[in-house]
Design an enzyme around this catalytic site. Structure first.
Site, mmCIF file in Angstrom:
data_model
loop_
_atom_site.group_PDB
_atom_site.id
_atom_site.type_symbol
_atom_site.label_atom_id
_atom_site.label_comp_id
_atom_site.label_asym_id
_atom_site.label_seq_id
_atom_site.Cartn_x
_atom_site.Cartn_y
_atom_site.Cartn_z
ATOM 1 N N GLU A 74 144.889 31.477 -26.716
ATOM 2 C CA GLU A 74 144.745 32.788 -27.355
ATOM 3 C C GLU A 74 144.874 33.888 -26.316
ATOM 4 O O GLU A 74 144.527 35.026 -26.567
ATOM 5 C CB GLU A 74 143.430 32.878 -28.123
ATOM 6 C CG GLU A 74 142.189 32.727 -27.259
ATOM 7 C CD GLU A 74 140.925 33.022 -28.054
ATOM 8 O OE1 GLU A 74 140.449 32.092 -28.710
ATOM 9 O OE2 GLU A 74 140.448 34.159 -28.015
ATOM 10 N N CYS B 273 139.903 28.759 -30.455
ATOM 11 C CA CYS B 273 139.608 27.758 -29.423
ATOM 12 C C CYS B 273 140.093 26.354 -29.767
ATOM 13 O O CYS B 273 139.899 25.438 -28.982
ATOM 14 C CB CYS B 273 138.108 27.723 -29.146
ATOM 15 S SG CYS B 273 137.509 29.252 -28.435
ATOM 16 N N HIS C 19 133.267 21.256 -29.080
ATOM 17 C CA HIS C 19 133.644 22.556 -28.522
ATOM 18 C C HIS C 19 132.404 23.197 -27.911
ATOM 19 O O HIS C 19 131.306 23.110 -28.469
ATOM 20 C CB HIS C 19 134.241 23.454 -29.611
ATOM 21 C CG HIS C 19 134.465 24.854 -29.128
ATOM 22 N ND1 HIS C 19 135.259 25.133 -28.043
ATOM 23 C CD2 HIS C 19 133.977 26.043 -29.568
ATOM 24 C CE1 HIS C 19 135.259 26.439 -27.835
ATOM 25 N NE2 HIS C 19 134.479 27.016 -28.740
#
Lengths: 379, 361, 136
Positions: B85, B120, B243
């Protein structure tokens, strides 16, 4: 035979109110007045006008502003050796019969961009732009690599490098057209700001504006003095220094020097003074070594002990050299020949070397990748 | 999801910039007392990209490391996808630069290549795609990268965690793999917990809303559905990687799913380097592969805001021992560090600019 | 112009050398070079073939740049070094991820790919080899 028959100089410095054309015209008019006759060709020398001033086509540009529209004119470029290269081209024009009298005018206007980054970018066009410049290298950085190698190889320290600028500044005090006419204190040198380690600001020639003109003729018909160009020696080296076998030797200087001596058929002992291209202190040192004025690694001693003084056995840059006379790059080579001309005709004023008859000028483009030597004798 | 032809990991590699800033120093920059935030964030320091680093340079070095372990000629790569990103160019694919630098696709560059964006989880999304390409027999080898130079607005809570780093995975046929991806699954909903609008420098987020309805809901759904699909329970796994936006969430979500902290901690790298966004779960997986034994089972669940999760069931085999030491490990990069103060951090992150700066960005 | 804005085609055509250290090898005398020349600088042969040069080498000489040219001013101080690669080929490159005061002659370095020249906020990002002390 080609003779130098007239000369005109502008002071070297920051000419805020004068442009490229004002400087070129000022020096040209002085030289033409000194000579007293007209010329049939104009050769302009310059390195950075396209980069800094956005002006090329300098042959046409100079004659247009000089009131000589119609006279054939060209520009010659060889980085720091541009001025000497213009002289070489002018000599060729005369020897070949293309011209009888040629005005050689060198001009550089470097201060129109006032940031050091801009002048650094401009000067660094003298190195390999794609494989030295693109990674972030500069002309000063290449001199720094040479200086570090010199220090390592000969075990010399920073103080040993101070003797060169100290002498140049001392000489410039007596030179009317010099840019930095003040003495340098050793402690100022040691405190000088870093440019590219180990090169500091005071190891380098300043940023300068200036123009110098000489008139070359096939006859010694100058009313105020004449000098014969005994010979020219000219050689090149790789533009990128990472491809060189050695950084502390400059084979192009050796080659140009032996060629010049051979063509002039003179002994090196008959040279009364050396006007060399000292873009950096270390280049000044290596040049004197390549010219045989000092053993390898011993140039610092030559300058420390007075051997290169104006009244010493082998005077080097009695006018102050690039370091203190200044370095309007594309004009510098013409300044050097003009200074030698004034010396061998006894007109060098405060910078005069007593009794000088024969002078050597050495101009270098890039990091001595294009070396031109002139041997000049007063007649 | 299971492919017809079994697919696995042939090589892995990571990269983390050497620069670090301590959370305490970040807090000091804004006159805050780090001690009041430490327990809620559990990140003591984070990596900072150098002036000459970006997602491409991070992806490149991670990929070179992955190629060293994969021991294949880069010309054999026929799919190169970069999940990020923080693209160096908003429009111009990072993957093309990576393909050129690695020589993927051979002399004629016969390879697919694209940048993936899913906050993410863009890197794990790239893995999903490549599993499909290899599993269907369209290609033999593909490279998936998750890398970021994450943006945290000055003074924002994200400034403590948004860091830089990435991981690269070369996937190939199961028989050549060091670990086989037995099954995977994705779960996606429209949950606006975090975003960065076009032309904005820094992302916006919804604070507490990023937790329960976003991070926890998606990871737990994906993990449970995957385990349900293949009939495993947390006890079947040796390692679990989630994550890791901070040091706290992965432990909490893992505990709620029934994983003990000792299975989560080996792959929990964020406390040392911050959240590398698209690299986050994948750097965690790399840290586990750096130490996993043949026969061990790994659960990986990524999370991308917006929102969604990819879950993978991975089984390590004995080929791993041959390749583990062929490239620097996660901890080599974690331990290679030099600290910067907030002023240098602000300069490196281009938060302060020079007059006439022609070397911008 | 060039001082403020990197030419796109001029960078693009150097990508093989700048991304992958693609140089040249003279098929007659064996001399290796970067960039690849059409004519061997050593023996004058026109038979020079592309070759990928080794990615490791050591620092032969270096300087720390405090006064940068345009486009590099934000990165000062940075180190410019002459590197000798494992096969003896030399090149000029920037060092990265190293404190200038830690650079030593003979230091072992490896190639990395980094941003080298960025043309403002809207222009080209020119990536190129740099060298950094060996990690492992």
């Amino acid at each position: 035979m080609v003779y130098i028959v007239g000369v005109g100089l502008t002071p070297v410095g920051n000419h805020w109110s004068k442009s490229l054309r004002h400087l070129a015209v000022e020096a040209s008019v002085k030289a033409l007045e000194d000579y007293g006759k007209d010329v049939d060709y104009v050769v302009v020398s310059n390195m950075l006008s396209g980069v800094i001033n956005g002006q090329e086509n300098l042959g046409s540009y100079v004659v247009s502003h000089l009131g000589k529209i119609g006279t054939p004119a060209i520009k010659v470029e060889a980085a720091g050796a541009s001025g000497a290269a213009a002289s070489v081209v002018a000599q060729g024009l005369i020897s070949s019969g293309m011209a009888e009298r040629v005005l050689v005018v060198g001009v550089e206007k470097m201060t129109d961009y006032t940031s050091l980054e801009d002048t650094t970018s401009a000067l660094s066009t003298a190195i390999d732009s794609e494989y030295e410049g693109f990674p972030g290298g500069t002309l000063d950085a290449m001199h720094a690599l040479v200086m570090r190698e010199y220090m390592k190889k000969y075990g010399v320290n920073r103080e040993d490098f101070s003797y060169f600028p100290l002498l140049m500044h001392k000489n410039a005090v007596d030179t009317p057209h010099a840019q930095l006419r003040f003495k340098l204190k050793p402690e100022s040198y040691m405190r000088s700001p870093m440019i590219a380690e180990p090169i500091t600001l005071l190891d380098l020639a300043p940023v300068s504006d200036g123009a110098a003109a000489i008139v070359l003729s096939k006859e010694p018909d100058g009313p105020n003095g004449n000098a014969e160009i005994l010979s020219v020696g000219h050689a090149t080296d790789t533009i990128a220094i990472y491809r060189r076998e050695s950084l502390t030797e400059m084979p192009a200087i050796r080659a140009a020097f032996s060629e010049a001596l051979e063509r002039a058929n003179i002994e090196r002992g008959s040279i009364d003074l050396y006007n060399i291209h000292d873009y950096s202190s270390v280049l000044g040192y290596i040049t004197t070594e390549e010219l045989g004025l000092a053993e390898r690694g011993k140039a610092p001693e030559l300058f420390k002990n007075g051997g290169a003084d104006r009244d010493g056995p082998t005077p080097v840059n009695p006018e102050g050299g690039l370091k203190a006379r200044g370095n309007p790059v594309g004009a510098t080579g013409v300044y050097q020949i003009a200074e030698a001309f004034l010396q061998v005709t006894g007109r060098a004023e405060g910078a005069q070397v007593e009794g000088a008859k024969t002078a050597l000028t050495l101009s270098a483009g890039g990091l001595a990748s294009n070396v031109i030597i002139h041997l000049i004798r007063g007649v | 999801m299971r492919a017809d032809r079994k697919v696995g990991i042939v090589g892995w590699g990571v990269y983390v910039p050497q620069w670090r800033i301590r959370s305490e120093e970040l807090a000091r920059g804004w006159g805050r007392d780090w001690k009041r935030y430490a327990a809620g964030i559990m990140v003591e320091e984070k990596s900072v990209p150098g002036l000459d680093e970006d997602t491409f340079t991070i992806a490149y070095e991670a990929s070179v490391n992955a190629l060293r372990r994969a021991r294949i000629d880069p010309s054999k790569l026929r799919a190169v996808y970069v999940g990020t990103e923080s693209k160096p160019y908003a429009v111009k694919t990072t993957a093309t630069m990576l393909i050129e630098a690695l020589g993927a696709g051979g002399e004629d560059r016969l390879t697919t290549g694209a940048d993936y964006e899913f906050a993410c989880k863009a890197g794990t999304e790239a893995i999903q795609s490549i599993i499909g390409l290899i599993g269907s027999g369209m290609i033999d080898y593909g490279l998936a990268v998750g890398a970021d130079t994450a943006q945290g607005a000055p003074g924002d809570a994200l400034e403590y965690t948004a860091s830089a780093g990435g991981a690269a995975y070369i996937l190939g046929p199961a028989e050549e793999s060091i670990a086989i991806i037995e099954a995977s699954l994705s779960h996606v909903t429209d949950t606006p917990d975090f975003w960065r609008r076009q032309h904005e420098r820094y992302p916006a987020h919804t604070r507490a809303f990023t937790g329960e309805p976003a991070y926890f809901k998606h990871i737990m759904t994906a993990a449970k559905k995957l385990m349900g699909l293949i009939g495993t329970t947390p006890d079947d796994y040796d390692y679990a990687i989630f994550h890791q936006p901070n040091g706290k969430f992965p432990l909490r979500v893992g505990t709620r799913l029934g994983f003990t902290p000792d299975k989560i901690k080996p792959g929990l790298i964020t406390p040392y380097i911050g959240n590398t966004y698209s690299g986050s779960a994948l750097v965690g997986l790399a840290a586990v592969l750096d130490q996993a034994k043949p026969g061990q089972k790994i659960l990986v669940v990524s999370f991308g805001s917006g929102a969604g999760s990819d879950a993978f069931h991975i089984e390590v085999n004995d080929k791993i021992e041959e390749v583990r030491d062929l490239a620097p490990k996660v901890m080599d990069y974690v331990n290679r560090k030099r600290y910067v103060d907030y002023t240098t951090y602000a300069r490196y992150r281009r938060m302060i600019r020079m007059l006439h700066d022609f070397s911008a960005y | 112009m060039w001082a403020y804005w990197q030419s796109v085609p001029a960078h693009w055509r150097e990508i093989p050398a700048r991304y992958r250290l693609e140089g040249g090898e003279c098929q007659d005398c064996g001399y290796r070079m970067i960039p690849r020349e059409d004519i061997c600088p050593k023996c004058g042969s026109r038979n020079v073939k592309p070759i990928n040069l080794p990615r490791k080498g050591n620092v032969v000489n270096y300087t720390v740049i405090w006064n940068a040219p345009r486009g590099y001013e934000y990165y000062t101080p940075y180190v410019i070094a002459i590197i000798e690669l494992e096969d003896g080929t030399r090149l000029t490159a920037q060092l990265t991820d190293v404190e200038p005061s830690d650079v030593k002659e003979g230091m072992e370095v490896e190639m990395v790919l980094r941003k080298t020249r960025v043309s403002g906020e809207s222009g080209l990002i020119a990536y190129s080899y740099k060298f950094r002390p060996l990690i492992k």
